[in-house]
Write a protein that holds these residues in place. Structure first.
Motif, mmCIF file in Angstrom:
data_model
loop_
_atom_site.group_PDB
_atom_site.id
_atom_site.type_symbol
_atom_site.label_atom_id
_atom_site.label_comp_id
_atom_site.label_asym_id
_atom_site.label_seq_id
_atom_site.Cartn_x
_atom_site.Cartn_y
_atom_site.Cartn_z
ATOM 1 N N PRO A 156 25.545 -108.393 40.578
ATOM 2 C CA PRO A 156 26.889 -108.943 40.819
ATOM 3 C C PRO A 156 27.109 -110.303 40.166
ATOM 4 N N ARG A 157 26.051 -111.096 40.028
ATOM 5 C CA ARG A 157 26.189 -112.407 39.391
ATOM 6 C C ARG A 157 26.369 -112.298 37.881
ATOM 7 N N LEU A 158 25.910 -111.194 37.317
ATOM 8 C CA LEU A 158 26.024 -111.001 35.873
ATOM 9 C C LEU A 158 27.323 -110.311 35.479
ATOM 10 N N VAL A 159 27.740 -109.320 36.268
ATOM 11 C CA VAL A 159 28.899 -108.513 35.859
ATOM 12 C C VAL A 159 30.054 -108.560 36.842
ATOM 13 N N ILE A 174 24.006 -97.180 31.999
ATOM 14 C CA ILE A 174 24.704 -97.978 31.003
ATOM 15 C C ILE A 174 23.787 -98.180 29.805
ATOM 16 N N ASP A 175 24.331 -97.964 28.604
ATOM 17 C CA ASP A 175 23.484 -98.054 27.418
ATOM 18 C C ASP A 175 23.372 -99.497 26.930
ATOM 19 N N ALA A 176 22.561 -99.697 25.901
ATOM 20 C CA ALA A 176 22.241 -101.045 25.434
ATOM 21 C C ALA A 176 23.465 -101.797 24.945
ATOM 22 N N THR A 177 24.323 -101.119 24.178
ATOM 23 C CA THR A 177 25.510 -101.783 23.637
ATOM 24 C C THR A 177 26.433 -102.245 24.747
ATOM 25 N N ALA A 181 27.552 -106.036 26.022
ATOM 26 C CA ALA A 181 28.970 -106.385 26.063
ATOM 27 C C ALA A 181 29.390 -106.960 27.411
ATOM 28 N N CYS A 182 28.790 -106.470 28.504
ATOM 29 C CA CYS A 182 29.201 -106.938 29.832
ATOM 30 C C CYS A 182 28.281 -108.020 30.390
ATOM 31 N N GLY A 183 27.276 -108.434 29.623
ATOM 32 C CA GLY A 183 26.440 -109.560 30.047
ATOM 33 C C GLY A 183 25.224 -109.200 30.857
ATOM 34 N N ILE A 184 24.878 -107.923 30.939
ATOM 35 C CA ILE A 184 23.656 -107.544 31.645
ATOM 36 C C ILE A 184 22.441 -108.045 30.889
ATOM 37 N N VAL A 185 22.510 -107.991 29.559
ATOM 38 C CA VAL A 185 21.439 -108.528 28.717
ATOM 39 C C VAL A 185 22.008 -109.618 27.818
ATOM 40 N N THR A 186 21.125 -110.440 27.272
ATOM 41 C CA THR A 186 21.552 -111.508 26.379
ATOM 42 C C THR A 186 22.075 -110.937 25.073
ATOM 43 N N ARG A 187 21.294 -110.039 24.489
ATOM 44 C CA ARG A 187 21.760 -109.337 23.296
ATOM 45 C C ARG A 187 20.887 -108.129 23.015
#
Length: 264
Positions: A156-159, A174-177, A181-187
């Motif tokens: 919840p803090r990320l998305v 949810i896939d990598a792209t 895009a939604c901030g779950i990962v840095t890149r």
């Protein structure tokens, strides 16, 4: 790799100031059972307590980052499943707490699937890099369980709460792209470049002021749920303390002298 290393569910290696913790049950999708959770906690404690380590990388061997809890072990627990889950989650959570609160940066490197508790582990880093083949799935609803590994706190803090509710309650993959895009990962980076890019990021972090990073990490973790005035007071105390550290003095002196600071 020696036979002892091959048998260990978690490997800890050092390269100068960078330590790498690597999940090592590739044949089982790096599923987390109690020995794995205990080995992870031991590795994290070693990294947390060693001042020579300036950056920690969390990665995994095999095609998957982590498929979550070892459901086969859950089934074997039979009527003792509640106690078994309590011990497993409690041990894992001690590792997660130390990973997120240790006074050094954490880089998570995610290839393939990260599901269940593996989802939480994957996104616990200060910097999270994933390969193009990575995916993230809560997975709990499919086996009648609820989130652990910090997922209900982190996601919840990320998305945002609404998106986290959708992902967890509907058990959406949810896939990598989309994760980037939604901030779950840095890149997201190409799979073939993932390990090299993680190495570059870790080297950069290890060259910076560890005391400044530790202070910033603490502020960021606290800030999400703090009142403005409380957080401003924390910032005041933190920057004042940072200025008195050797790194703070070196950074200021280097800026004035127009040279690169040496935080070694």
């Amino acid at each position: 790799m020696s036979g002892q290393e091959a048998a260990s569910p978690v490997l800890l290696t050092r390269d100068g100031a960078i330590a790498t913790i690597r999940l090592n049950r590739p044949a089982e999708g790096n599923a987390i059972n109690l020995p794995t959770a205990r080995a992870l906690l031991d590795a994290v404690i070693q990294c947390d307590s060693d001042p020579a380590i300036r950056c920690v990388v969390l990665a995994a061997n095999g095609k998957l980052f982590c498929g979550g809890g070892d459901v086969g072990a859950f089934a074997e627990a039979g009527e003792g499943i509640s106690a078994a889950l309590s011990e497993l989650a409690g041990t894992l959570h001690m590792a997660v707490t130390r990973l997120m609160r240790m006074a050094k940066p954490l880089v998570c490197v995610v290839q393939g699937a990260a599901a269940g508790a593996g989802f939480g582990l994957a996104i616990s880093g200060d910097i999270v890099l994933c390969g193009e083949s990575a995916s993230f799935t809560p997975a709990y609803g499919g086996v009648g369980l609820t989130p652990d590994g910090g997922l209900s706190w982190l996601l919840p803090r990320l998305v945002g709460l609404r998106r986290a509710q959708e992902l967890i309650l509907l058990n959406q993959r949810i896939d990598a792209t989309a994760a980037a895009a939604c901030g779950i990962v840095t890149r997201c980076v190409p799979d073939a470049e993932l390990e090299a890019e993680a190495g570059k990021v870790a080297q950069k972090l290890a060259s910076l002021s560890t005391s400044a990073i530790a202070g910033a990490k603490a502020l960021l973790l606290e800030g999400a749920t703090s009142a403005l005035e409380v957080q401003l007071e924390r910032e005041t105390r933190s920057i004042a303390a940072a200025g008195a550290t050797p790194h703070g003095r070196e950074g200021i002196a280097a800026f004035v002298a127009r040279r690169k600071p040496d935080f070694g």
